[in-house]
Design a protein around this motif. Structure first.
Motif, PDB file in Angstrom:
ATOM      1  N   LEU A   1      -9.055  35.664  44.991  1.00  9.93           N
ATOM      2  CA  LEU A   1      -9.948  34.422  44.734  1.00  9.93           C
ATOM      3  C   LEU A   1     -11.318  34.819  45.147  1.00  9.93           C
ATOM      4  N   GLY A   2     -11.573  35.769  45.908  1.00  9.22           N
ATOM      5  CA  GLY A   2     -12.873  35.892  46.298  1.00  9.22           C
ATOM      6  C   GLY A   2     -13.684  35.015  47.423  1.00  9.22           C
ATOM      7  N   VAL A   3     -12.567  34.236  48.067  1.00 17.87           N
ATOM      8  CA  VAL A   3     -13.083  33.375  48.876  1.00 17.87           C
ATOM      9  C   VAL A   3     -13.276  33.821  50.501  1.00 17.87           C
ATOM     10  N   LYS A   4     -13.922  33.019  51.326  1.00 18.35           N
ATOM     11  CA  LYS A   4     -13.999  33.502  52.590  1.00 18.35           C
ATOM     12  C   LYS A   4     -14.089  32.142  53.262  1.00 18.35           C
ATOM     13  N   GLY A   5     -13.649  32.070  54.569  1.00 18.21           N
ATOM     14  CA  GLY A   5     -13.587  30.754  55.264  1.00 18.21           C
ATOM     15  C   GLY A   5     -14.780  29.878  55.549  1.00 18.21           C
ATOM     16  N   VAL A   6     -14.822  28.611  55.714  1.00 16.60           N
ATOM     17  CA  VAL A   6     -15.940  27.832  56.007  1.00 16.60           C
ATOM     18  C   VAL A   6     -15.494  27.027  57.357  1.00 16.60           C
ATOM     19  N   GLY A   7     -14.511  26.915  57.636  1.00 17.06           N
ATOM     20  CA  GLY A   7     -14.263  25.765  58.577  1.00 17.06           C
ATOM     21  C   GLY A   7     -14.963  25.870  59.982  1.00 17.06           C
TER      22      GLY A   7
ATOM     23  N   ASP B   1     -25.315  28.961  53.257  1.00 16.40           N
ATOM     24  CA  ASP B   1     -24.173  29.537  53.781  1.00 16.40           C
ATOM     25  C   ASP B   1     -23.459  30.284  52.797  1.00 16.40           C
ATOM     26  N   ASP B   2     -22.956  31.572  53.093  1.00 21.17           N
ATOM     27  CA  ASP B   2     -22.312  32.433  51.921  1.00 21.17           C
ATOM     28  C   ASP B   2     -20.989  32.557  52.332  1.00 21.17           C
ATOM     29  N   VAL B   3     -19.943  31.611  51.609  1.00 23.61           N
ATOM     30  CA  VAL B   3     -18.467  31.501  51.917  1.00 23.61           C
ATOM     31  C   VAL B   3     -17.727  32.273  50.755  1.00 23.61           C
ATOM     32  N   GLY B   4     -18.391  32.967  49.849  1.00 18.92           N
ATOM     33  CA  GLY B   4     -17.669  33.582  48.859  1.00 18.92           C
ATOM     34  C   GLY B   4     -17.536  32.503  47.750  1.00 18.92           C
ATOM     35  N   THR B   5     -16.383  32.933  47.160  1.00 16.74           N
ATOM     36  CA  THR B   5     -16.078  31.870  45.901  1.00 16.74           C
ATOM     37  C   THR B   5     -15.832  30.362  46.553  1.00 16.74           C
ATOM     38  N   VAL B   6     -16.375  29.407  45.823  1.00 22.31           N
ATOM     39  CA  VAL B   6     -16.008  28.045  46.553  1.00 22.31           C
ATOM     40  C   VAL B   6     -14.899  27.383  45.742  1.00 22.31           C
ATOM     41  N   ILE B   7     -13.937  26.795  46.278  1.00 23.42           N
ATOM     42  CA  ILE B   7     -13.025  26.234  45.769  1.00 23.42           C
ATOM     43  C   ILE B   7     -13.298  24.734  45.462  1.00 23.42           C
TER      44      ILE B   7
ATOM     45  N   GLU C   1     -30.072  19.859  55.104  1.00 24.31           N
ATOM     46  CA  GLU C   1     -30.449  20.538  53.755  1.00 24.31           C
ATOM     47  C   GLU C   1     -29.538  21.648  53.623  1.00 24.31           C
ATOM     48  N   LEU C   2     -28.603  21.502  52.558  1.00 24.74           N
ATOM     49  CA  LEU C   2     -27.771  22.644  52.402  1.00 24.74           C
ATOM     50  C   LEU C   2     -27.835  23.293  51.329  1.00 24.74           C
ATOM     51  N   GLY C   3     -27.397  24.534  51.157  1.00 25.20           N
ATOM     52  CA  GLY C   3     -27.455  25.611  50.078  1.00 25.20           C
ATOM     53  C   GLY C   3     -26.505  26.567  50.166  1.00 25.20           C
ATOM     54  N   ARG C   4     -26.297  27.313  49.176  1.00 25.51           N
ATOM     55  CA  ARG C   4     -25.336  28.456  49.217  1.00 25.51           C
ATOM     56  C   ARG C   4     -25.817  29.682  48.541  1.00 25.51           C
ATOM     57  N   THR C   5     -25.406  30.700  49.042  1.00 30.22           N
ATOM     58  CA  THR C   5     -25.281  31.950  48.301  1.00 30.22           C
ATOM     59  C   THR C   5     -23.959  32.479  48.145  1.00 30.22           C
ATOM     60  N   GLU C   6     -23.447  33.337  46.934  1.00 27.31           N
ATOM     61  CA  GLU C   6     -22.291  33.734  46.976  1.00 27.31           C
ATOM     62  C   GLU C   6     -22.099  35.102  46.622  1.00 27.31           C
ATOM     63  N   THR C   7     -21.407  35.506  47.624  1.00 28.41           N
ATOM     64  CA  THR C   7     -21.005  37.015  47.694  1.00 28.41           C
ATOM     65  C   THR C   7     -19.265  37.096  47.670  1.00 28.41           C
ATOM     66  N   PRO C   8     -18.756  37.132  46.409  1.00 26.76           N
ATOM     67  CA  PRO C   8     -17.367  37.048  46.592  1.00 26.76           C
ATOM     68  C   PRO C   8     -16.607  38.040  47.509  1.00 26.76           C
ATOM     69  N   SER C   9     -15.759  37.787  48.207  1.00 26.39           N
ATOM     70  CA  SER C   9     -15.066  38.559  49.024  1.00 26.39           C
ATOM     71  C   SER C   9     -14.281  39.354  48.085  1.00 26.39           C
ATOM     72  N   PRO C  10     -14.629  40.990  48.339  1.00 26.43           N
ATOM     73  CA  PRO C  10     -13.598  41.980  47.403  1.00 26.43           C
ATOM     74  C   PRO C  10     -12.199  42.134  47.916  1.00 26.43           C
ATOM     75  N   THR C  11     -11.838  41.642  49.101  1.00 24.73           N
ATOM     76  CA  THR C  11     -10.717  41.979  49.449  1.00 24.73           C
ATOM     77  C   THR C  11      -9.369  40.780  49.096  1.00 24.73           C
ATOM     78  N   ASN C  12      -9.935  39.710  48.324  1.00 18.44           N
ATOM     79  CA  ASN C  12      -8.564  38.946  47.927  1.00 18.44           C
ATOM     80  C   ASN C  12      -9.070  38.562  46.535  1.00 18.44           C
TER      81      ASN C  12
END
Ligand code: MCN
Length: 785
Positions: free
Chosen positions: A734-740, A662-668, A721-732
């Motif tokens: 923090l660069g975050v996107k939702g994951v819920g 999943d790509d949810v931008g920056t991960v907190i 089996e989880l993994g991530r790619t990270e494309t930060p959101s340019p609109t906030n």
């Protein structure tokens, strides 16, 4: 204040810290609504219709009133003057949407099994439930309709007679020259899918407690709600209690998954009866009662068509839905299928797009938001249809996806919205590598060649979704009744700790931890010096609550901005104290450094509190609030792969592997994000393989308990089996996107593509969800014939 463009990488963001909230949950110190006991408290039980459709000829509460412990009992008609209006529906998608009045208790007719027709209030819960059985209701049963397509036929029984139709609304979106593109297409596919009706099953059932204060006209309501703020606004409208006199508290809430993003009859009844009786009152649902009266999810028919060139470049998408509303419109019922309206072309670059949704009343429990809400449905349709196109063209489904991915960002997609960022190849490549795609295909071929009774299926879902539900102006344009902003307040206390007030209302998502991480990162406090307060309208009067995976991308970003405001003011105080100009102060990790001396943010907070020596004209105190309305939705994306073994002799599907990139931008917080993905995938797998609300033709819910409605346990689920790619959101910032919701959105398509892939040698192109053994076995037997 100018929005900061770059986030300084601090110590707390990105750290897999343990959830602050778990200690109390694990040691039994959580505050659940049902544990609340107030002096003089009485208990409510609701008398519910056993019929899906019946005229209510009479209601006699006298036998219940004769029960020694009963305090009061009322029919729907008895309570009519309690209501200023019906229960709220905050999303009427068209001007001519049919929105019948929805009273907290039915008066003339019951319209679904479980529709409330009377209430009993007693000194104990047991007495209330016993006495509810004494209420004599005379019903005249009427024919019912449960399938949304059948409900549109001419002779279907009407759910609301006064409307003269079961159609609730028709909503269209047309873009590009769809008809021309279909006419010119070298290849087309047309698929029809069923989205099975689901019953949200949170660990904590719904409950409500109301405490009235007759002397002042104030009411406090504790509710198992995801939306205390929205509940306050709307329940004030339903009951006429002035909003300022109504305090709503969502204490610890044990999950909701969308089902507690609502305003329910029982909340309105509890307020009205507490007002009438002048006593505190409680109601808690039983599980089987909840299955009838808490909203359901999905329940729609989908038709999707793709137009493509001979090379498999998709040019246009046409989608049409017939979606069940159930018997009434709950808080956002009509809007739920429309949350997918822009996504039926998925992650693919198409020119033409058309979408239509017909909302339909049926004699069933109302539908509304359930994890993913509209987006699992859209993802399912496009991802299944892409596989169908791949089969038709005899192209590998991976290759077909690669030929069609959106690759330029920001990208105004054919349906009209703009995806801010993404890298769909990156997540697909990572997923294929983790899965060992080539080896899996080789194994599949070997099994096919030797006619192995256990066939292997590999399913992909390369999804993109829109969450974060905002900006307000777009929500307004699509006729949603509330804003998409949220609030955060940071209060730096004089003794070195911090209170964070958030307008979000977590019920399992871990905001107390991740919000503390954001503040720790920006202001340099330790995590345990930060208290996050939420879910109480007296503590945080303004907020838009938690749903639509909006909390981090809206509320978390508001918090980031509030922290910047704290720093802005603190820097002025620090400069004043150090007697140097502000531009000579450098800030890092909770400390302001001047050329010679430094002062900590905690010292500054104390100075701001004593206010003995502040810059001229400055307000005392160190507190900042920010109300954030994002400029765009949040666009998480990713690639999921499911591997199934289908026993062609028994129809049993064994989900052997599940890979999610999943790509949810920056991960907190990566641990919390993994947990969110786990939960979402479990619910999506359940939709694909296990869960289904079944009504008989008279509208009886056959799956009205946890024996007949199969919720998965860990034993039914594979290791993820989880993994991530990270494309930060340019609109906030923090660069975050939702994951819920990502897991629930991506996984039904991945699993069902795998099941169909395993069976494709039989020429099977679809199995209805859930793919239970009998259904799979019948499809195979039919195909053999
Ligand atoms: N997060 C993060 N980094 C990211 C994205 C999120 O660390 N890039 C963290 C957030 O800080 C937050 C959590 O992950 O702690 C979820 O964040 P977000 O995606 O903003 O979702 P919300 O908090 O708004 O939660 C709503 C979402 C929805 S819509 C459903 S349905 C759902 C879900 O959350 N219901 C849940 N997860 C649930 N989890 C539990 N335990 N119970 C439910 O009812």
């Amino acid at each position: 204040m100018a929005a900061p463009t770059e986030l300084e990488v601090g110590r707390a963001i990105g750290a897999p810290v343990e959830r602050k909230e778990d200690r109390k949950l694990l040691t039994g110190q959580a505050q659940w609504v049902d544990n609340i006991r107030l002096p003089g408290m009485v208990y409510m039980a609701v008398v519910r219709s056993p019929y899906a459709h019946a005229r209510i000829a009479s209601v006699d509460v006298a036998p219940a009133l004769a029960h020694a412990d009963v305090v009061a009992a009322y029919s729907g008609a008895d309570l009519l003057d309690e209501w200023e209006g019906g229960l709220p529906c905050a999303w009427l998608p068209t001007e001519d949407t049919n929105a019948p009045v929805h009273r907290p208790l039915a008066v003339d007719k019951a319209r679904h099994a479980g529709d409330g027709v009377a209430v009993v209030v007693a000194k104990t819960r047991a007495a209330a439930e016993d006495a509810a059985e004494l209420v004599r209701v005379e019903y005249e049963p009427l024919p019912a309709i449960v399938d949304p397509e059948a409900a549109l036929t001419e002779d279907a029984p009407l759910v609301h007679d006064e409307l003269g139709t079961n159609r609730c609304y028709t909503w269209n979106l047309d873009a590009g020259e769809v008809d021309r593109l279909f006419a010119e297409a070298a290849v087309t596919v047309k698929e029809r899918y069923r989205q099975n009706r689901l019953i949200p099953t949170a660990i904590e059932p719904r409950a409500v407690v109301v405490q009235p204060l007759p002397a002042t006209g104030e009411f406090t309501m504790w509710s198992t709600t995801q939306v205390p703020h929205i509940a306050r606004v709307t329940l004030s409208g339903v009951t006429g209690i002035p909003e300022a006199k109504l305090r709503v508290i969502a204490p610890d809430v044990g999950g909701g998954f969308g089902s507690k993003l609502n305003v329910y009859a029982e909340e309105a009844l509890a307020l009205a009866l507490a007002r009438r009786l002048g006593r505190p009152l409680k109601w808690t649902e039983t599980r089987s009662e909840g299955y009838l009266s808490t909203i359901h999810g999905r329940d729609l028919w989908q038709e999707i068509e793709l137009a493509a060139t001979a090379e498999g470049k998709i040019t246009a998408v046409r989608a049409r839905l017939v979606a069940a509303m159930g018997a009434y419109l709950q808080l956002v019922t009509p809007g739920i299928p429309l949350l997918g309206a822009w996504l039926y072309a998925g992650a693919y670059d198409v020119q033409g797009y058309s979408f239509e949704c017909v909302g339909v009343f049926t004699h069933t429990t109302p539908t509304d938001a359930y994890r993913g809400a509209g987006r699992p449905e859209a993802t399912y349709a496009i991802e299944r249809a892409v596989d169908a196109l791949a089969r038709k063209l005899d192209v590998d489904p991976v290759e077909l996806r690669r030929r069609n991915f959106i690759r330029e960002f920001p990208n105004e997609i054919a349906s009209g919205l703009t995806i801010d960022s993404g890298d769909y190849d990156a997540s697909l490549n990572a997923a294929l590598e983790t899965a060992g795609y080539a080896e899996l295909r080789a194994e599949q071929s070997a099994r096919r060649e030797r006619d192995d009774p256990k066939q292997l299926g590999i399913g992909l879902s390369t999804y993109v979704e829109m969450c974060g539900l905002a900006p307000s102006r777009i929500l307004g344009a699509i006729r949603y009744g509330a804003g998409g902003w949220d609030t955060a307040t940071i209060r730096c206390l004089p003794t070195g700790t911090v209170q964070v007030l958030t307008g979000t209302s977590p019920h399992g998502q871990g905001h107390e931890t991740t919000w503390a991480q954001i503040v720790a990162d920006r202001l340099g406090y330790e995590l345990d010096e930060i208290e996050v307060l939420h879910g109480d309208t007296a503590v945080v009067p303004l907020g838009m609550d938690t749903y639509g995976s909006r909390s981090l991308a809206v509320g978390g970003v508001a918090l980031y901005h509030a922290a910047e405001r704290i720093l802005e003011k603190s820097k002025k105080i620090a400069a004043h104290r150090l007697k140097v100009p502000e531009d000579q102060i450098e800030y890092a990790d909770g400390t302001f450094k001047g050329p010679e001396e430094s002062v900590t943010l905690k010292d500054v907070a104390l100075s701001a509190w004593t206010a003995h020596d502040l810059p001229d004209g400055m307000e005392p105190g160190l507190e900042a609030t920010y109300v954030y309305d994002p400029p765009n939705f949040s666009w998480p994306a990713g690639a999921h792969v499911a591997v199934v073994e289908v026993d062609t002799e028994t129809g049993a599907v064994d989900l052997q592997r599940y890979i999610a990139i999943d790509d949810v931008g920056t991960v907190i917080n990566p641990t919390i994000v993994d947990g969110q993905v786990h939960g979402g995938i479990a619910q999506g797998i359940a939709q694909a393989l296990l869960e289904e609300a079944v009504y008989d033709e008279d509208g009886n819910l056959l799956t009205s308990n946890m024996v007949t409605y199969v919720v998965p346990t860990a034993a039914e689920l594979p290791h993820y089996e989880l993994g991530r790619t990270e494309t930060p959101s340019p609109t906030n910032p923090l660069g975050v996107k939702g994951v819920g919701e990502t897991g629930a959105i991506a996984s039904p398509a991945a699993v069902m593509n795998a099941v169909v892939d395993a069976l494709s040698p039989y020429g099977i192109g679809d199995i209805e969800m859930p793919a239970k053994p009998e259904r799979v076995w019948r499809a195979i037997e039919e195909a053999k014939r």
